[in-house]
Design an enzyme around this catalytic site. Sequence first.
Site, PDB file in Angstrom:
ATOM      1  N   ARG A 223     -42.958 -14.317  17.897  1.00  0.00           N
ATOM      2  CA  ARG A 223     -41.902 -15.448  17.933  1.00  0.00           C
ATOM      3  C   ARG A 223     -40.578 -15.118  17.866  1.00  0.00           C
ATOM      4  O   ARG A 223     -40.286 -14.156  16.831  1.00  0.00           O
ATOM      5  CB  ARG A 223     -42.223 -16.536  16.887  1.00  0.00           C
ATOM      6  CG  ARG A 223     -43.583 -17.476  17.185  1.00  0.00           C
ATOM      7  CD  ARG A 223     -43.109 -18.313  18.361  1.00  0.00           C
ATOM      8  NE  ARG A 223     -44.610 -19.033  18.506  1.00  0.00           N
ATOM      9  CZ  ARG A 223     -45.541 -18.995  19.428  1.00  0.00           C
ATOM     10  NH1 ARG A 223     -45.552 -17.712  20.079  1.00  0.00           N
ATOM     11  NH2 ARG A 223     -46.598 -19.727  19.321  1.00  0.00           N
ATOM     12  N   GLU A 252     -35.570 -20.428  24.153  1.00  0.00           N
ATOM     13  CA  GLU A 252     -36.009 -19.996  25.441  1.00  0.00           C
ATOM     14  C   GLU A 252     -36.746 -21.482  26.022  1.00  0.00           C
ATOM     15  O   GLU A 252     -37.051 -22.336  25.236  1.00  0.00           O
ATOM     16  CB  GLU A 252     -37.572 -19.200  25.307  1.00  0.00           C
ATOM     17  CG  GLU A 252     -38.459 -19.782  24.603  1.00  0.00           C
ATOM     18  CD  GLU A 252     -39.797 -18.790  24.008  1.00  0.00           C
ATOM     19  OE1 GLU A 252     -39.397 -17.591  23.724  1.00  0.00           O
ATOM     20  OE2 GLU A 252     -40.802 -19.221  24.225  1.00  0.00           O
ATOM     21  N   HIS A 270     -41.853 -15.249  28.323  1.00  0.00           N
ATOM     22  CA  HIS A 270     -43.100 -15.634  27.322  1.00  0.00           C
ATOM     23  C   HIS A 270     -44.302 -15.860  28.073  1.00  0.00           C
ATOM     24  O   HIS A 270     -44.865 -16.883  28.100  1.00  0.00           O
ATOM     25  CB  HIS A 270     -42.453 -16.795  26.633  1.00  0.00           C
ATOM     26  CG  HIS A 270     -43.432 -17.450  25.288  1.00  0.00           C
ATOM     27  ND1 HIS A 270     -43.031 -18.274  24.327  1.00  0.00           N
ATOM     28  CD2 HIS A 270     -44.679 -16.711  24.957  1.00  0.00           C
ATOM     29  CE1 HIS A 270     -43.993 -18.327  23.555  1.00  0.00           C
ATOM     30  NE2 HIS A 270     -45.017 -17.747  23.960  1.00  0.00           N
TER      31      HIS A 270
HETATM   32  C1  8YV Z   1     -48.435 -19.556  25.061  1.00  0.00           C
HETATM   33  C2  8YV Z   1     -48.365 -18.871  22.710  1.00  0.00           C
HETATM   34  O1  8YV Z   1     -47.403 -19.091  25.804  1.00  0.00           O
HETATM   35  O2  8YV Z   1     -50.311 -18.511  22.012  1.00  0.00           O
HETATM   36  C3  8YV Z   1     -49.452 -18.703  21.539  1.00  0.00           C
HETATM   37  O3  8YV Z   1     -48.773 -19.159  20.534  1.00  0.00           O
HETATM   38  O4  8YV Z   1     -47.168 -18.733  22.400  1.00  0.00           O
HETATM   39  C4  8YV Z   1     -48.824 -18.578  24.230  1.00  0.00           C
HETATM   40  O5  8YV Z   1     -50.042 -18.124  24.216  1.00  0.00           O
HETATM   41  C5  8YV Z   1     -48.311 -20.854  24.928  1.00  0.00           C
HETATM   42  O6  8YV Z   1     -48.926 -21.876  23.795  1.00  0.00           O
HETATM   43  C6  8YV Z   1     -48.838 -21.530  26.243  1.00  0.00           C
HETATM   44  O7  8YV Z   1     -47.723 -22.134  26.851  1.00  0.00           O
END
Ligand code: 8YV
Length: 304
Positions: A223, A252, A270
């Site tokens: 993150r 983002e 991402h």
């Molecule tokens: C995804 C994520 O981009 O798992 C996570 O915490 O940041 C990612 O796998 C997101 O949740 C899907 O849009």
Amino acid sequence: MPKPHILQIASYPASDQTALDAAYTVHHLDQNPDFGLIEAIATNGGAGVASEVIQACPNLKLIAIYGVGYDAIDLSLCAERNIQVTNTPDVLTGDCADLAVGMMLAIARQIPAAERHARSGAWATASFPLQRRVWGAKAGILGMGRIGQDVATRLTGFGMDIAYSARSEKPLPYKYIPDAKALATHADFLIVTAAATSETHHIINAETLKALGPDGFLINISRAANIDENALLHALETNQIAGAALDVFDNEPQINPRFLPLKNTLLQPHHASATLQTRRAMGQLMRDNLEAYFANRPLITPVI
Ligand code: 8YV
């Protein structure tokens, strides 16, 4: 039987959307929903759920995340309100580790610039500059959960000297360096996989970057909050570190424009978990959790 009402915050691939629409009456924030009807929310890791939305839903009992990270949800508010939260761990671990390793190789060997060099015809008049070796180098993995461990397993294949930071030492064949700055001093490649918590907020800062030094690369697939982005931009602009490969950003998908001209930076949208196979599995697991809740069965992957 009437379909249960859920509030959908994130957007999903078409097949997941079809499956959700078939099983639930799906409400959306921009359609002025009747919050009193909402018993569950479907969201993703990045969007989470704003606390005002949680507060606005008096009958909310479950938040199902399509993603492993739950930093965008106030868990203490959920606990107070007796709202359960689920995420999608495990199914995305391998993809996140794959992208971390891919980003490490891409930044060290300047693969995108080399591709442009070959494609543009520049190769005919000049050879591509020599780049940095990856195999055998020192890796520092910040955060040794499922994803960190999967990265480490891959890096053993590169003969790397692997160290890690985590809350506590784990029974793993790698060097434990609890302090982030000391880990950065060790590392040629500092790979951040830690979940974002109040303890890890800006754990990569001006001091850690100085410790990483002019030959060190930073890779972040966790993150943005784990990194002080201003300090990172300054370190990149002044070549205090060799480079950074980033899948996540403050604010983002609006990336700070200061990143754009930097040649020592690899920017990714991402997408660490974004393969067809994994996203399908994430969608299924999120729906399985929703279904378990509405069928009064135990949740499959509860966070709380
Ligand atoms: C995804 C994520 O981009 O798992 C996570 O915490 O940041 C990612 O796998 C997101 O949740 C899907 O849009």
